[in-house]
Design a protein around this motif. Structure first.
Motif, short mmCIF file in Angstrom:
data_model
loop_
_atom_site.label_atom_id
_atom_site.label_comp_id
_atom_site.label_asym_id
_atom_site.label_seq_id
_atom_site.Cartn_x
_atom_site.Cartn_y
_atom_site.Cartn_z
N PRO A 1 15.47 21.80 -11.27
CA PRO A 1 15.48 21.25 -9.85
C PRO A 1 14.47 21.75 -8.76
O PRO A 1 13.24 22.27 -9.37
CB PRO A 1 16.12 22.18 -8.97
N VAL A 2 13.60 20.59 -8.14
CA VAL A 2 12.62 20.56 -7.54
C VAL A 2 12.70 20.46 -5.71
O VAL A 2 13.61 19.96 -5.44
CB VAL A 2 11.65 19.21 -7.19
N MET A 3 12.43 21.63 -5.00
CA MET A 3 12.10 22.24 -3.92
C MET A 3 11.30 21.60 -3.12
O MET A 3 10.54 21.91 -3.03
CB MET A 3 12.36 23.79 -3.50
N ALA A 4 12.10 21.58 -1.72
CA ALA A 4 10.82 21.27 -0.63
C ALA A 4 10.07 22.36 -0.68
O ALA A 4 10.56 23.35 -0.53
CB ALA A 4 11.40 20.69 0.31
N ALA A 5 8.39 22.19 -0.14
CA ALA A 5 7.43 23.39 -0.22
C ALA A 5 7.49 23.88 1.38
O ALA A 5 7.10 24.99 2.05
CB ALA A 5 6.46 22.23 -0.51
N GLY A 6 8.19 22.78 2.13
CA GLY A 6 8.48 23.37 3.61
C GLY A 6 9.27 22.34 4.73
O GLY A 6 10.30 21.20 3.87
N SER B 1 5.16 29.36 5.63
CA SER B 1 5.28 27.88 6.01
C SER B 1 5.20 26.91 4.83
O SER B 1 6.37 26.01 4.41
CB SER B 1 4.28 26.91 6.88
N PHE B 2 5.12 26.91 3.81
CA PHE B 2 5.00 26.25 2.26
C PHE B 2 4.94 27.05 1.64
O PHE B 2 4.61 28.08 2.07
CB PHE B 2 3.91 25.44 2.57
N LEU B 3 6.10 26.66 0.49
CA LEU B 3 5.65 27.47 -1.01
C LEU B 3 4.67 27.06 -1.70
O LEU B 3 4.20 26.19 -1.43
CB LEU B 3 7.06 26.75 -1.65
N ARG B 4 4.03 27.79 -2.75
CA ARG B 4 2.97 27.36 -3.23
C ARG B 4 2.94 27.04 -4.19
O ARG B 4 2.51 25.63 -4.54
CB ARG B 4 2.49 28.85 -3.80
#
Length: 406
Positions: free
Chosen positions: A309-314, A267-270
């Motif tokens: 770039p920064v991504m949404a973790a979930g 559900s989430f990126l580390r």
């Protein structure tokens, strides 16, 4: 010598010479008649008067009078930066009308809108400067073919070469970095990144690897007529990290699952950013480099180049997207009722409050706004309002393969 001289003539002159030669050729083939026949014919003609000779050249092979034939011209055109179909056709001497007709050659012809620098177009052009066919090999196996019909309209189709799929296998041991170990195991750059992507939810490839970690990868290879063309998909892989083995198997939906059927995707990126190193970890007490005092550090600082770039973790909903003198440009995301992630010190924010986002979607870029000593992402992970270490928090269980597919 005659042939060389004929070729150097302008095209209109060549047609005139061909007609003259054709006329002489016809006279030469006329059947012989008795002299008396010519005399009787001549007696009916008026002296000094011109008579028009009726000769039909419709089916006469004018272009072959000297054994020469004007053939279709084949052009191989390499797409340049900034090119489009109209520009390429213009350079090849084709009219805008032909560009339009080719663009209307059916749904498949729309692939010509996506040509990239370095692509090659094969053009067949007749002696009158009209396009007969176009071929565009847009992959190692597929070629778009646009052909002119009898009614001057174009049709398009795709020819696909038969691909023979074979399985290959490799393994390796990590000594200093997974990248170097992957290259030593003859994995391509793309395959190394794929393996990191498969296990990225479970293995920390930046700081969590240890000497002695190992990996095993089974992947497809594509051959055409016995010749290797390219690597295909990874079929299965295993990564052993600090004694713990993680196994992934590709399912027919294109996603990877554990042998028990649980998705490798969590559900989430580390880590929601590609970072160089962790400049500050999650700590209960840390000396703040800007405020010059001891205070709790409730997140992880990922040092990265400005603009990364920064991504949404979930998946979730943006509950805050703003600027203040402490956090700089920042974004907070709510994930269901239980989880919240926070991203601080952006150079730019890419989302607005109330917006729904998907895991991996870019929400901002790394910067140093607010109380920051250099470009980095400060990332926080909250569970029921309590800060947890993003690198060690237990993530929600992965979704299994749908029952209807299992």
């Amino acid at each position: 010598m005659i042939k060389k001289t004929f070729k150097k003539m302008p095209k209109p002159h060549r047609w005139i010479m061909s007609l003259v030669a054709g006329f002489l050729f016809v006279l030469f083939l006329l059947p012989s008649e008795p002299v008396s026949a010519y005399k009787s014919t001549a007696s009916t003609l008026e002296a000094g008067k011109r008579y028009e000779l009726q000769v039909n050249f419709d089916n006469f092979p004018v272009e072959n009078v000297f054994g020469l034939e004007e053939k279709n011209e084949a052009q191989s055109v390499v797409v340049k930066k900034g090119d489009n179909l109209a520009m390429i056709f213009k350079r090849s001497g084709l009219s805008p009308q032909q560009t339009y007709r080719v663009s209307k050659a059916g749904r498949l012809a729309k692939k010509l809108l996506k040509i990239m620098p370095g692509d090659v177009l094969e053009l067949q052009i007749d002696p009158q400067g009209q396009l007969i066919s176009l071929q565009y090999p847009f992959s190692s196996t597929d070629t778009l073919i646009v052909t002119k019909g009898e009614d001057n309209t174009f049709t398009s189709k795709i020819e696909t070469l038969k691909v023979d799929v074979r399985l290959n296998y490799t393994q390796g041991d990590v000594t200093n970095s997974f990248w170097n170990a992957g290259l030593k195991a003859n994995l391509t750059d793309n395959q190394i990144m794929q393996v990191a992507g498969i296990f990225g939810w479970d293995v920390d490839f930046a700081l969590g690897l240890r000497a002695g970690d190992s990996f095993y990868v089974m992947f497809e290879e594509h051959y055409i007529n016995g010749e290797f063309i390219e690597n295909g998909d990874i079929v299965a892989a295993q990564f052993v990290n600090q004694g713990e083995a993680f196994t992934a198997i590709r399912y027919d939906d294109g996603n990877f699952y554990t042998p028990e059927g649980r998705s490798m995707r969590k559900s989430f990126l580390r880590a929601p950013v590609n970072f160089r190193y962790i400049s500050s970890s999650f700590k209960k007490n840390r000396f703040h480099p800007v405020q010059k005092r001891w205070k709790a550090h409730r997140g992880v600082d990922y040092a990265a180049d400005r603009g990364t770039p920064v991504m949404a973790a979930g998946d979730g909903k943006v509950i805050k997207s703003a600027y203040d003198k402490y956090n700089g440009h920042h974004v907070f995301i709510q994930h269901g009722e239980k989880y919240v992630t926070k991203y601080l010190h952006f150079t730019k924010r890419k989302v607005k409050k109330g917006q729904t986002v998907k895991q991996g979607q870019v929400i901002g870029t790394v910067g140093s706004t607010g109380l920051a000593s250099g470009p980095h992402l400060h990332y926080e992970f909250l569970v029921n309002g309590v800060h947890r270490n993003p690198r060690t928090v237990k993530l929600p269980k992965a979704q299994p393969i749908a029952k209807k597919k299992s």
